[in-house]
Design a protein around this motif. Structure first.
Motif, PDB file in Angstrom:
ATOM      1  N   SER B 100       0.825  -1.206   0.000  1.00 60.04           N
ATOM      2  CA  SER B 100       0.000   0.000   0.000  1.00 60.04           C
ATOM      3  C   SER B 100       0.859   1.255   0.000  1.00 60.04           C
ATOM      4  O   SER B 100       0.590   2.199  -0.745  1.00 60.04           O
ATOM      5  CB  SER B 100      -0.929   0.008   1.215  1.00 60.04           C
ATOM      6  OG  SER B 100      -1.788  -1.105   1.172  1.00 60.04           O
ATOM      7  N   GLU B 104       0.891   3.938  -3.036  1.00 57.86           N
ATOM      8  CA  GLU B 104       0.602   5.349  -2.816  1.00 57.86           C
ATOM      9  C   GLU B 104       1.732   6.221  -3.377  1.00 57.86           C
ATOM     10  O   GLU B 104       1.479   7.168  -4.129  1.00 57.86           O
ATOM     11  CB  GLU B 104       0.405   5.636  -1.329  1.00 57.86           C
ATOM     12  CG  GLU B 104       0.211   7.118  -1.053  1.00 57.86           C
ATOM     13  CD  GLU B 104      -0.486   7.377   0.258  1.00 57.86           C
ATOM     14  OE1 GLU B 104      -1.660   7.806   0.232  1.00 57.86           O
ATOM     15  OE2 GLU B 104       0.137   7.177   1.320  1.00 57.86           O
ATOM     16  N   GLY B 107       1.745   5.879  -7.179  1.00 58.28           N
ATOM     17  CA  GLY B 107       0.578   6.549  -7.744  1.00 58.28           C
ATOM     18  C   GLY B 107       0.743   8.059  -7.750  1.00 58.28           C
ATOM     19  O   GLY B 107       0.443   8.732  -8.744  1.00 58.28           O
ATOM     20  N   VAL B 119      -6.431   2.566  -9.117  1.00 55.45           N
ATOM     21  CA  VAL B 119      -5.882   1.439  -8.368  1.00 55.45           C
ATOM     22  C   VAL B 119      -7.006   0.450  -8.104  1.00 55.45           C
ATOM     23  O   VAL B 119      -7.978   0.754  -7.408  1.00 55.45           O
ATOM     24  CB  VAL B 119      -5.269   1.888  -7.018  1.00 55.45           C
ATOM     25  CG1 VAL B 119      -4.690   0.670  -6.288  1.00 55.45           C
ATOM     26  CG2 VAL B 119      -4.203   2.936  -7.233  1.00 55.45           C
ATOM     27  N   GLY B 135      -6.680  -2.520  -1.859  1.00 55.11           N
ATOM     28  CA  GLY B 135      -7.410  -1.359  -2.354  1.00 55.11           C
ATOM     29  C   GLY B 135      -8.100  -0.618  -1.222  1.00 55.11           C
ATOM     30  O   GLY B 135      -9.114   0.035  -1.404  1.00 55.11           O
ATOM     31  N   LYS B 137      -8.712   2.244   1.025  1.00 51.01           N
ATOM     32  CA  LYS B 137      -8.364   3.659   0.929  1.00 51.01           C
ATOM     33  C   LYS B 137      -7.700   4.185   2.198  1.00 51.01           C
ATOM     34  O   LYS B 137      -6.913   5.114   2.145  1.00 51.01           O
ATOM     35  CB  LYS B 137      -9.632   4.480   0.647  1.00 51.01           C
ATOM     36  CG  LYS B 137     -10.264   4.158  -0.686  1.00 51.01           C
ATOM     37  CD  LYS B 137     -11.497   5.004  -0.937  1.00 51.01           C
ATOM     38  CE  LYS B 137     -12.309   4.352  -2.052  1.00 51.01           C
ATOM     39  NZ  LYS B 137     -13.460   5.163  -2.429  1.00 51.01           N
ATOM     40  N   SER B 144      -5.880   8.537  -2.205  1.00 48.58           N
ATOM     41  CA  SER B 144      -7.327   8.449  -2.410  1.00 48.58           C
ATOM     42  C   SER B 144      -7.976   9.828  -2.376  1.00 48.58           C
ATOM     43  O   SER B 144      -9.051  10.021  -2.916  1.00 48.58           O
ATOM     44  CB  SER B 144      -7.968   7.523  -1.378  1.00 48.58           C
ATOM     45  OG  SER B 144      -7.828   8.066  -0.089  1.00 48.58           O
ATOM     46  N   ALA B 149      -6.759  10.483  -8.863  1.00 47.12           N
ATOM     47  CA  ALA B 149      -6.608   9.072  -8.484  1.00 47.12           C
ATOM     48  C   ALA B 149      -7.985   8.469  -8.225  1.00 47.12           C
ATOM     49  O   ALA B 149      -8.914   9.170  -7.818  1.00 47.12           O
ATOM     50  CB  ALA B 149      -5.733   8.940  -7.241  1.00 47.12           C
ATOM     51  N   ILE B 151      -9.501   4.871  -6.454  1.00 47.35           N
ATOM     52  CA  ILE B 151      -9.159   3.609  -5.796  1.00 47.35           C
ATOM     53  C   ILE B 151     -10.425   2.795  -5.581  1.00 47.35           C
ATOM     54  O   ILE B 151     -11.435   3.314  -5.113  1.00 47.35           O
ATOM     55  CB  ILE B 151      -8.470   3.858  -4.440  1.00 47.35           C
ATOM     56  CG1 ILE B 151      -7.197   4.678  -4.661  1.00 47.35           C
ATOM     57  CG2 ILE B 151      -8.118   2.532  -3.762  1.00 47.35           C
ATOM     58  CD1 ILE B 151      -6.450   4.995  -3.382  1.00 47.35           C
ATOM     59  N   ARG B 152     -10.354   1.528  -5.918  1.00 49.26           N
ATOM     60  CA  ARG B 152     -11.530   0.674  -5.810  1.00 49.26           C
ATOM     61  C   ARG B 152     -11.136  -0.644  -5.164  1.00 49.26           C
ATOM     62  O   ARG B 152     -10.212  -1.311  -5.647  1.00 49.26           O
ATOM     63  CB  ARG B 152     -12.087   0.428  -7.212  1.00 49.26           C
ATOM     64  CG  ARG B 152     -13.345  -0.375  -7.265  1.00 49.26           C
ATOM     65  CD  ARG B 152     -14.568   0.498  -7.064  1.00 49.26           C
ATOM     66  NE  ARG B 152     -15.798  -0.335  -7.007  1.00 49.26           N
ATOM     67  CZ  ARG B 152     -17.030   0.156  -7.005  1.00 49.26           C
ATOM     68  NH1 ARG B 152     -17.205   1.464  -7.038  1.00 49.26           N
ATOM     69  NH2 ARG B 152     -18.069  -0.651  -6.953  1.00 49.26           N
TER      70      ARG B 152
END
Lengths: 365, 365
Positions: B100, B104, B107, B119, B135, B137, B144, B149, B151-152
């Motif tokens: 993560s 981050e 990203g 993401v 994923g 957040k 996020s 960006a 994120i899912r």
């Protein structure tokens, strides 16, 4: 020795003079070939180790004729309770690595250890007219001549799934016939290695000395599949090179994740030609069997493989059903092209074809 | 922000006093949510980069409701011609490797290069009640929060095939919405990596410094899949260790067979925490894209992946059809047990179940 239905019928006269002749004996055998054998004749013969009947049964397994397939299915089923008592080894390597020479050397060593050895092959590219280089008896003359060895070329044609199914059933028949070492060879290209890996206990990768170009033709993923890497042709000038390659692969292998079996893959050098290292390789395989029998992996793995064979076969037949469906065949190219040109989502494309298969009005067009 | 059908309907009064209140605005929005949007509203919104509508569309893709699936299928299909303009990267690594933090950092760097970054995640173990760590957040707060960006979390439940299909369609929707960097993350256990590998252009493996235990939890075969190995947490005390690991992996990687893409996999060190090496990683990905665009591999690979998605989806649905069939369900365990106890050949077992599926009298019992 396989049953050949194209032989013409020969008239047989039973005069005493003729009966003693070789010609008569041959004719009588041919006559016997054509007489439909019962399932129990096959099964009893196989269980007694009759190589001729084993060979005929395998031919039935490989046949595309419905009648033969039904017969084969019965034979395999009756042999099943007598299968499994063996070690199954997959052997792969690049073309030119010396696989046949190695297998002959290795096979003869196994026989010297009182093991009956069967050599099978998977080669989905093998065709009826051309045959396959794999399992070619002319390249393993000494071994093929030995009564305790049994060599069979790859089944021909069809899908990889079909070839895999036939080879698996052949393994079971060979085991029922008393072969306790089953070697399944494949060339290191295409998908056969994954198929072979799914039907053996132990996976051996043969490489050439030096490292780099030697991996040409080996599909990615196979190095990680190997339980043992043997750098072949470690003789004469190449011995030094082979030992250097061995060190490099040893360092590389310890960087891989651990195997489920608890086994730590090994790297050795050998020479199929001189016989050097062959004994060592066999004792490594024995160590593997000891370890995995002890930690239950061997039997669990065999069971999950058997289960996988069931589901692979279902999968293969469902695919056949699907792609042989008239409506699917009629629309497949069109749908494929629409998806590739981004006019249709792959999900809709799948739905359309599935609906056609189920002979329903397509939900979306 | 996803559409939640469990909200109770609220009465809306349109008095001027109420209309200016926040409560009214919220109620109005909720009312708008429930009004069925047309397909073109979704599509137009997505093409304009509306994240709310993108999010809702993805929720429809993930829904198990037939009506939602139909709507989703339409939306995806209309978005398809606008998809594909991106680089798709798979990111995997052991639990604890700092994925993560890395994502981050990575990203945010991509965003600084004027790239819109999505993401996504694949985690077939993720369940509706528990959600998925991937994923998440809360672990990528800075990213996020950024407007460029998206994120899912992973789609939930069902088969890996189902999760894969949803993620693939989500990729297409994100691309249509203007996201040109798609990161798909997965944990290095189970089969998700193979699925992710089949939907990305470039595959990054994150490892911890040191070599050995760090590979626990990485499935075999993944090391060979990687286009880039990044040894993370190369900061402070661990820098020396990370560099040693990098050298070992570099030596190991050159022993692997060449990749179809012509790309030679690389190994680097990095720190998701400090940002060290992140820029370098991106320029490696750019090099990859340049090489594979030039030698046509990029576009050929995208096409063969799209074709594969079609056939994977067919396969997944055929399997569903098969295993949901009442007759098959009734007999499956019995057949499985018979095969495992060697009373029935796997081939006959498959035939029996297939015949049941086709609602024919079983050919053999």
């Amino acid at each position: 020795m396989s049953k050949n239905k194209k032989h013409t019928d020969k008239q047989v006269t039973f005069s005493e003079k003729a009966s003693s002749s070789l010609a008569f004996k041959i004719a009588k055998r041919q006559f016997k070939n054509k007489r439909q054998k019962s399932i129990s004749e096959y099964v009893e013969g196989i269980l007694k180790g009759d190589r001729f009947l084993l060979s005929q049964a395998i031919t039935l397994v490989e046949s595309t004729r419905k009648k033969h397939q039904q017969l084969a299915a019965e034979i395999v089923e009756k042999c099943m309770p007598h299968s499994g008592e063996s070690i199954r080894m997959g052997i792969t390597g690049t073309p030119g690595v010396g696989k046949s020479t190695f297998i002959e050397s290795f096979g003869l060593h196994l026989i010297s250890q009182s093991r009956k050895t069967a050599v099978l092959a998977i080669d989905p590219t093998s065709q009826l007219s051309k045959g396959s280089i794999l399992g070619d008896k002319t390249r393993m003359e000494k071994l093929s001549a030995h009564p305790d060895a049994f060599i069979r070329p790859s089944p021909t044609g069809g899908s990889l799934g079909g070839v895999a199914r036939k080879t698996r059933e052949t393994i079971l028949l060979c085991e029922a016939a008393g072969f306790d070492s089953i070697l399944v060879e494949t060339v290191g290209v295409g998908q056969s290695e994954v198929a072979v890996h799914s039907m053996v206990d132990f996976f051996l990768l043969l490489l050439l000395p030096g490292a780099g170009d030697e991996l040409q033709g080996i599909k990615r993923g196979i190095v990680e599949m190997a339980d043992l890497i043997a750098v072949n042709k470690s003789d004469g000038d190449r011995e030094k090179l082979a030992k250097a390659a061995k060190r490099e692969y040893r360092n590389a292998l310890h960087l891989f994740p651990p195997k489920e079996s608890g086994w730590i893959p090994k790297v050795v050098t050998c020479s199929g030609l001189s016989g050097l290292g062959i004994e060592d390789i066999w004792s490594i395989v024995v160590d593997y069997k000891t370890l995995t029998r002890k930690n239950q992996f061997f039997v669990n793995h065999r069971n999950s493989q058997l289960k996988q064979w069931l589901f692979d076969t279902i999968d293969d037949r469902m695919k056949q059903l699907f792609f042989d469906n008239a409506l699917v065949k009629a629309h497949l190219d069109r749908v494929e092209n629409a998806v590739l040109s981004k006019k249709m989502s792959f999900s809709n494309g799948a739905n359309i074809l599935i609906d056609l298969f189920r002979e329903q009005k397509p939900s979306k067009e």
